[in-house]
Design a protein around this motif. Structure first.
Motif, PDB file in Angstrom:
ATOM      1  N   THR A  54       1.582  -1.517  17.317  1.00 58.24           N
ATOM      2  CA  THR A  54       1.077  -0.260  16.764  1.00 58.24           C
ATOM      3  C   THR A  54       1.689   0.016  15.394  1.00 58.24           C
ATOM      4  O   THR A  54       1.015   0.495  14.480  1.00 58.24           O
ATOM      5  N   GLN A  55       2.968  -0.322  15.232  1.00 56.09           N
ATOM      6  CA  GLN A  55       3.638  -0.089  13.952  1.00 56.09           C
ATOM      7  C   GLN A  55       3.051  -0.967  12.842  1.00 56.09           C
ATOM      8  O   GLN A  55       2.932  -0.534  11.696  1.00 56.09           O
ATOM      9  N   THR A  56       2.679  -2.200  13.176  1.00 55.17           N
ATOM     10  CA  THR A  56       2.087  -3.079  12.157  1.00 55.17           C
ATOM     11  C   THR A  56       0.722  -2.546  11.717  1.00 55.17           C
ATOM     12  O   THR A  56       0.351  -2.665  10.543  1.00 55.17           O
ATOM     13  N   VAL A  57      -0.025  -1.964  12.659  1.00 52.63           N
ATOM     14  CA  VAL A  57      -1.320  -1.363  12.312  1.00 52.63           C
ATOM     15  C   VAL A  57      -1.105  -0.111  11.461  1.00 52.63           C
ATOM     16  O   VAL A  57      -1.808   0.126  10.472  1.00 52.63           O
ATOM     17  N   LEU A  58      -0.100   0.682  11.845  1.00 50.08           N
ATOM     18  CA  LEU A  58       0.194   1.911  11.107  1.00 50.08           C
ATOM     19  C   LEU A  58       0.562   1.618   9.660  1.00 50.08           C
ATOM     20  O   LEU A  58       0.227   2.378   8.751  1.00 50.08           O
ATOM     21  N   MET A  59       1.232   0.486   9.433  1.00 48.15           N
ATOM     22  CA  MET A  59       1.711   0.151   8.093  1.00 48.15           C
ATOM     23  C   MET A  59       0.573   0.043   7.082  1.00 48.15           C
ATOM     24  O   MET A  59       0.764   0.319   5.888  1.00 48.15           O
ATOM     25  N   THR A  60      -0.612  -0.360   7.513  1.00 50.32           N
ATOM     26  CA  THR A  60      -1.756  -0.475   6.596  1.00 50.32           C
ATOM     27  C   THR A  60      -2.786   0.627   6.815  1.00 50.32           C
ATOM     28  O   THR A  60      -3.908   0.534   6.317  1.00 50.32           O
ATOM     29  N   SER A  61      -2.415   1.652   7.568  1.00 48.79           N
ATOM     30  CA  SER A  61      -3.341   2.753   7.812  1.00 48.79           C
ATOM     31  C   SER A  61      -3.464   3.630   6.567  1.00 48.79           C
ATOM     32  O   SER A  61      -2.632   3.590   5.657  1.00 48.79           O
ATOM     33  N   ARG A  62      -4.492   4.456   6.548  1.00 45.36           N
ATOM     34  CA  ARG A  62      -4.707   5.338   5.397  1.00 45.36           C
ATOM     35  C   ARG A  62      -3.573   6.353   5.255  1.00 45.36           C
ATOM     36  O   ARG A  62      -3.260   6.779   4.134  1.00 45.36           O
ATOM     37  N   ALA A  63      -2.957   6.731   6.375  1.00 49.06           N
ATOM     38  CA  ALA A  63      -1.845   7.686   6.303  1.00 49.06           C
ATOM     39  C   ALA A  63      -0.677   7.121   5.500  1.00 49.06           C
ATOM     40  O   ALA A  63       0.074   7.873   4.862  1.00 49.06           O
ATOM     41  N   VAL A  64      -0.527   5.793   5.509  1.00 50.67           N
ATOM     42  CA  VAL A  64       0.571   5.151   4.773  1.00 50.67           C
ATOM     43  C   VAL A  64       0.127   4.721   3.387  1.00 50.67           C
ATOM     44  O   VAL A  64       0.742   5.074   2.375  1.00 50.67           O
ATOM     45  N   VAL A  65      -0.963   3.938   3.303  1.00 51.58           N
ATOM     46  CA  VAL A  65      -1.358   3.391   1.999  1.00 51.58           C
ATOM     47  C   VAL A  65      -2.069   4.421   1.126  1.00 51.58           C
ATOM     48  O   VAL A  65      -2.061   4.293  -0.106  1.00 51.58           O
ATOM     49  N   GLY A  66      -2.686   5.434   1.759  1.00 50.87           N
ATOM     50  CA  GLY A  66      -3.438   6.428   0.990  1.00 50.87           C
ATOM     51  C   GLY A  66      -2.611   7.131  -0.074  1.00 50.87           C
ATOM     52  O   GLY A  66      -2.963   7.102  -1.267  1.00 50.87           O
ATOM     53  N   PRO A  67      -1.506   7.783   0.303  1.00 51.50           N
ATOM     54  CA  PRO A  67      -0.689   8.479  -0.709  1.00 51.50           C
ATOM     55  C   PRO A  67      -0.126   7.533  -1.768  1.00 51.50           C
ATOM     56  O   PRO A  67      -0.019   7.905  -2.942  1.00 51.50           O
ATOM     57  N   VAL A  68       0.234   6.317  -1.372  1.00 52.43           N
ATOM     58  CA  VAL A  68       0.764   5.343  -2.333  1.00 52.43           C
ATOM     59  C   VAL A  68      -0.330   4.930  -3.322  1.00 52.43           C
ATOM     60  O   VAL A  68      -0.093   4.831  -4.531  1.00 52.43           O
ATOM     61  N   ALA A  69      -1.531   4.696  -2.801  1.00 52.80           N
ATOM     62  CA  ALA A  69      -2.649   4.322  -3.662  1.00 52.80           C
ATOM     63  C   ALA A  69      -2.976   5.443  -4.645  1.00 52.80           C
ATOM     64  O   ALA A  69      -3.179   5.196  -5.846  1.00 52.80           O
ATOM     65  N   ASP A  70      -3.018   6.673  -4.159  1.00 54.78           N
ATOM     66  CA  ASP A  70      -3.318   7.819  -5.025  1.00 54.78           C
ATOM     67  C   ASP A  70      -2.281   7.944  -6.138  1.00 54.78           C
ATOM     68  O   ASP A  70      -2.623   8.239  -7.294  1.00 54.78           O
ATOM     69  N   ALA A  71      -1.016   7.726  -5.803  1.00 55.17           N
ATOM     70  CA  ALA A  71       0.052   7.871  -6.791  1.00 55.17           C
ATOM     71  C   ALA A  71       0.017   6.778  -7.848  1.00 55.17           C
ATOM     72  O   ALA A  71       0.572   6.948  -8.946  1.00 55.17           O
TER      73      ALA A  71
END
Length: 223
Positions: A54-71
């Motif tokens: 579950t943690q490996t899936v979470l790592m590429t989820s929008r909740a994680v990559v979304g804010p980084v991508a926006d920044a």
């Protein structure tokens, strides 16, 4: 025919190498995150594996990559496609260490993205942890205690003490995520791979050489 076949194979390998010179070089920025499964669940291997997966899936989820991508001015989908997450093995058994690789043509930018993803992951894990929920309940109980009538204070004090005990236990035995290796740039380019390109070109050369040899053999047999 043997010489012709060898020439074709060599040309195929050379073509594969030449193609790599035309493709943009991508470098991998790598960080390692450890996710410690709670003492309560550590003995349950199936539950532990599910938790880690579950943690490996979470790592590429929008909740994680979304804010980084926006920044960083890129789309979440584009960034997610650059991220490769691997649960490392130790003696053929899944460890609790998650390897995160981020591909980017610029080494410094890749390290920046990998670091941001790891830290955003920690933020998401903490926000959704039982400890965070207990902390919010504890803060609310303490606020109520400061303005509660004297008659209600004993019950609120008992609730504060109970919640504090639960929080202490969760902080000691609960699931925890930490960065064990800060982001760094892997020395060798991740893409394109000259070895793989040469091998692929040689393989195609073998196929073509085989077809040429078969065709020439049939022509000579007919003649």
């Amino acid at each position: 025919m043997g010489l012709l076949a060898l020439v074709i194979i060599v040309l195929g390998a050379t073509a594969g190498l030449a193609i790599t010179l035309l493709l943009p070089t991508q470098y991998a920025a790598r960080t390692l995150v450890e996710y410690n499964v709670s003492v309560e669940n550590a003995s349950d291997f199936l539950r532990t594996d599910r938790n880690l997966t579950t943690q490996t899936v979470l790592m590429t989820s929008r909740a994680v990559v979304g804010p980084v991508a926006d920044a960083n001015g890129i789309s979440a989908d584009e960034l997610a496609n650059r991220v490769d997450v691997t649960l490392l093995n130790a003696n053929s058994v899944n460890s609790e260490v998650i390897q995160v690789d981020v591909l980017n043509p610029d080494r410094a930018t890749g390290v920046k993205l990998a670091d941001a993803i790891a830290n955003q992951y920690l933020t998401v894990v903490k926000a959704n942890s039982p400890a965070n929920y207990i902390q919010s309940q504890l803060d609310d109980a303490r606020r109520q205690l400061t303005s509660a009538p004297a008659a209600n204070q004993p019950a609120l004090q008992a609730r504060v003490a109970t919640l504090q005990g639960q929080l202490d236990t969760e902080n000691i035995t609960g699931n925890r995520a930490t960065i064990v290796v800060p982001a760094y740039s892997v020395a060798a380019p991740a893409y394109p791979s000259a070895t793989l390109a040469a091998a692929t070109g040689a393989l195609l050369g073998i196929v073509v050489a085989g077809l040429v040899v078969i065709g020439l053999s049939r022509r000579w047999t007919r003649s």
